[in-house]
Design a protein around this motif. Structure first.
Motif, PDB file in Angstrom:
ATOM      1  N   ALA A 121       9.210   2.139  -8.638  1.00 29.94           N
ATOM      2  CA  ALA A 121       7.861   1.594  -8.844  1.00 29.94           C
ATOM      3  C   ALA A 121       7.797   1.009 -10.246  1.00 29.94           C
ATOM      4  O   ALA A 121       8.801   1.016 -10.971  1.00 29.94           O
ATOM      5  N   SER A 122       6.637   0.530 -10.602  1.00 26.87           N
ATOM      6  CA  SER A 122       6.469  -0.003 -11.956  1.00 26.87           C
ATOM      7  C   SER A 122       6.555   1.147 -12.956  1.00 26.87           C
ATOM      8  O   SER A 122       6.411   2.317 -12.585  1.00 26.87           O
ATOM      9  N   ALA A 123       6.771   0.789 -14.229  1.00 25.16           N
ATOM     10  CA  ALA A 123       6.899   1.816 -15.276  1.00 25.16           C
ATOM     11  C   ALA A 123       5.642   2.708 -15.301  1.00 25.16           C
ATOM     12  O   ALA A 123       5.716   3.906 -15.568  1.00 25.16           O
ATOM     13  N   ARG A 124       4.487   2.114 -14.956  1.00 29.18           N
ATOM     14  CA  ARG A 124       3.218   2.857 -14.962  1.00 29.18           C
ATOM     15  C   ARG A 124       3.254   4.039 -13.976  1.00 29.18           C
ATOM     16  O   ARG A 124       2.701   5.098 -14.241  1.00 29.18           O
ATOM     17  N   SER A 125       3.904   3.857 -12.829  1.00 27.12           N
ATOM     18  CA  SER A 125       3.912   4.920 -11.814  1.00 27.12           C
ATOM     19  C   SER A 125       5.160   5.796 -11.895  1.00 27.12           C
ATOM     20  O   SER A 125       5.270   6.780 -11.151  1.00 27.12           O
ATOM     21  N   ALA A 126       6.098   5.434 -12.767  1.00 27.71           N
ATOM     22  CA  ALA A 126       7.342   6.204 -12.847  1.00 27.71           C
ATOM     23  C   ALA A 126       7.042   7.641 -13.261  1.00 27.71           C
ATOM     24  O   ALA A 126       6.080   7.900 -13.987  1.00 27.71           O
ATOM     25  N   GLY A 127       7.870   8.557 -12.773  1.00 27.26           N
ATOM     26  CA  GLY A 127       7.696   9.957 -13.131  1.00 27.26           C
ATOM     27  C   GLY A 127       6.892  10.734 -12.091  1.00 27.26           C
ATOM     28  O   GLY A 127       6.973  11.952 -12.018  1.00 27.26           O
ATOM     29  N   GLN A 128       6.122  10.022 -11.272  1.00 28.39           N
ATOM     30  CA  GLN A 128       5.385  10.727 -10.203  1.00 28.39           C
ATOM     31  C   GLN A 128       6.374  11.403  -9.258  1.00 28.39           C
ATOM     32  O   GLN A 128       7.474  10.914  -9.058  1.00 28.39           O
ATOM     33  N   LYS A 129       5.949  12.520  -8.683  1.00 35.41           N
ATOM     34  CA  LYS A 129       6.806  13.235  -7.736  1.00 35.41           C
ATOM     35  C   LYS A 129       6.264  13.009  -6.318  1.00 35.41           C
ATOM     36  O   LYS A 129       5.066  13.110  -6.093  1.00 35.41           O
ATOM     37  N   ILE A 130       7.190  12.705  -5.402  1.00 35.07           N
ATOM     38  CA  ILE A 130       6.777  12.489  -4.012  1.00 35.07           C
ATOM     39  C   ILE A 130       7.628  13.390  -3.132  1.00 35.07           C
ATOM     40  O   ILE A 130       8.854  13.471  -3.324  1.00 35.07           O
ATOM     41  N   SER A 131       7.004  14.064  -2.195  1.00 33.00           N
ATOM     42  CA  SER A 131       7.813  14.954  -1.358  1.00 33.00           C
ATOM     43  C   SER A 131       8.300  14.214  -0.112  1.00 33.00           C
ATOM     44  O   SER A 131       7.569  13.438   0.520  1.00 33.00           O
ATOM     45  N   PHE A 132       9.574  14.416   0.172  1.00 33.43           N
ATOM     46  CA  PHE A 132      10.215  13.765   1.313  1.00 33.43           C
ATOM     47  C   PHE A 132      11.165  14.764   1.959  1.00 33.43           C
ATOM     48  O   PHE A 132      12.048  15.301   1.298  1.00 33.43           O
ATOM     49  N   LYS A 133      10.986  15.016   3.231  1.00 35.41           N
ATOM     50  CA  LYS A 133      11.783  16.003   3.972  1.00 35.41           C
ATOM     51  C   LYS A 133      11.866  17.322   3.196  1.00 35.41           C
ATOM     52  O   LYS A 133      12.957  17.890   3.023  1.00 35.41           O
ATOM     53  N   GLY A 134      10.756  17.756   2.669  1.00 36.03           N
ATOM     54  CA  GLY A 134      10.706  19.041   1.973  1.00 36.03           C
ATOM     55  C   GLY A 134      11.262  19.031   0.563  1.00 36.03           C
ATOM     56  O   GLY A 134      11.236  20.052  -0.122  1.00 36.03           O
ATOM     57  N   GLU A 135      11.764  17.873   0.123  1.00 30.54           N
ATOM     58  CA  GLU A 135      12.294  17.795  -1.251  1.00 30.54           C
ATOM     59  C   GLU A 135      11.322  17.010  -2.114  1.00 30.54           C
ATOM     60  O   GLU A 135      10.623  16.132  -1.618  1.00 30.54           O
ATOM     61  N   SER A 136      11.342  17.305  -3.400  1.00 31.39           N
ATOM     62  CA  SER A 136      10.481  16.544  -4.297  1.00 31.39           C
ATOM     63  C   SER A 136      11.330  15.476  -4.996  1.00 31.39           C
ATOM     64  O   SER A 136      12.301  15.787  -5.686  1.00 31.39           O
ATOM     65  N   LEU A 137      10.973  14.208  -4.776  1.00 29.57           N
ATOM     66  CA  LEU A 137      11.742  13.109  -5.373  1.00 29.57           C
ATOM     67  C   LEU A 137      10.929  12.473  -6.494  1.00 29.57           C
ATOM     68  O   LEU A 137       9.721  12.262  -6.353  1.00 29.57           O
ATOM     69  N   ALA A 138      11.600  12.163  -7.602  1.00 30.53           N
ATOM     70  CA  ALA A 138      10.908  11.534  -8.728  1.00 30.53           C
ATOM     71  C   ALA A 138      10.956  10.021  -8.579  1.00 30.53           C
ATOM     72  O   ALA A 138      11.975   9.442  -8.213  1.00 30.53           O
ATOM     73  N   VAL A 139       9.844   9.384  -8.854  1.00 29.66           N
ATOM     74  CA  VAL A 139       9.770   7.921  -8.806  1.00 29.66           C
ATOM     75  C   VAL A 139      10.356   7.365 -10.107  1.00 29.66           C
ATOM     76  O   VAL A 139      10.010   7.817 -11.197  1.00 29.66           O
TER      77      VAL A 139
END
Ligand code: HSE
Length: 331
Positions: free
Chosen positions: A35-53
């Motif tokens: 994502a853009s630098a503004r949204s970087a660092g957000q955590k999103i959960s996918f298949k039970g894992e937390s992925l960092a943007v």
């Protein structure tokens, strides 16, 4: 399995893409969220894992096979060539490349074969155009459509999540006797509608309307089909509706059309004349299929048909169509 990156992972389409990759069990070796630098660092959960943007940059696409891009046109224009250079195929949801003759514009229910002709970028059509194409192409295959006239009723979410929130705030303000505030839209949308988007071209058509004209022709592979549209913004929160008038070279019986659409891919027939139940945006919300109903002869001429459709413009109109294109690439 494929290494996939989602560009624009934190937006509404990005969220749907994640859900679809999981629910459709897309063969993933790796998933990168950009994502853009503004949204970087957000955590999103996918298949039970937390992925960092991660913030997208020139190196983001190294080792990636497929990029699902749901960022704005300017980000796509800047980033897609870099992704292609790095060896990825980009499925782009913006309008940046749609009319480029080297870029296939694909609705899998209509022209899946076009996807294989890509030179690195495949474009996902405009949402309103996708929904219409899914509903009318099955009829066009049987008897050529000469002319389409569409009136659309587009939900606030087509202008983004903030626009949805604005309509709700405006509705509360109006109901409590206060002056509604408009910042995303030029005027209040709650309890109102806008007969057009801006800007209008010299012929009085807005961009959304011209996308329906030009993209339909490209997807159907014919410049002969005549299309005109009036795109209206309504205070529905999600899912777009369209009233479609079709003109054929010869009469098309409504019962035959209903039969064809009852088994057409991507379509759900909702045409219950006895129960007085037809497609509504609230029922299309979150659904994969385009709901089609109110199929009737056009009383103004004997080669015409009328139908009504509702479809979730964020799902089939954007994310699902993109994931279906990705599935064509990995078949
Ligand atoms: N252009 C559409 C709208 C959004 O404004 O409703 C489509 O993705």
């Amino acid at each position: 399995p494929y290494r996939v990156a989602i560009l624009g992972a934190t937006g509404a389409v990005g969220q749907e893409l994640l859900e679809l990759l999981e629910s459709r069990n897309f063969p993933l070796a790796d998933l990168k969220l950009l994502a853009s630098a503004r949204s970087a660092g957000q955590k999103i959960s996918f298949k039970g894992e937390s992925l960092a943007v991660e913030a997208v940059d020139d190196k983001s696409f190294d080792g990636i096979d497929i990029v699902l891009a749901s960022a704005g046109g300017s980000t796509s224009k800047a980033m897609a060539p870099k992704a292609v250079e790095a060896g990825a195929v980009v499925i782009d949801n913006s309008s940046a490349f749609r009319m480029n003759p080297e870029v296939p514009l694909v609705v899998p229910e209509v022209n899946p074969e076009a996807a294989s002709e890509h030179k690195g970028i495949i474009a996902n059509p405009n949402c309103t155009t996708i929904l219409m194409a899914v509903a009318v192409y099955p009829l066009h295959k049987v008897k050529k459509i000469r002319r389409i006239i569409a009136a659309t009723y587009q939900s606030a979410s087509g202008a983004g999540a903030k626009a949805m929130a604005e309509v709700q705030t405006q509705a509360s303000a109006i109901l409590s006797g206060q002056q509604p505030v408009a910042s995303i839209f030029p005027y209040p949308l709650a309890f109102n509608l806008f007969p057009h988007n801006t800007p209008l071209n010299e012929m009085g058509y807005c961009e959304e309307e011209m996308k329906m004209v030009n993209e339909t022709r490209k997807i159907f592979g014919t410049q002969e089909i005549r299309v005109s549209a009036t795109c209206v913004r309504v205070p529905v929160l999600r899912a777009h509706s369209e009233a479609i008038n079709l003109e054929f070279d010869e009469p098309f019986d409504k019962d035959e059309a209903r039969k064809i659409l009852s088994s057409a891919p991507g379509v759900k027939l909702v045409d219950d004349w006895q129960g007085n139940y037809f497609p509504m945006p609230i029922d299309a919300t979150g659904r994969d299929e385009v709901l089609v109903g109110r199929i009737r002869q056009d009383i103004s001429h004997n080669c015409g048909l009328e139908l009504w459709l509702c479809g979730d413009q964020i799902r089939k109109g954007a994310a699902l169509n993109a994931v279906q294109i990705a599935e064509l690439l990995v078949e």
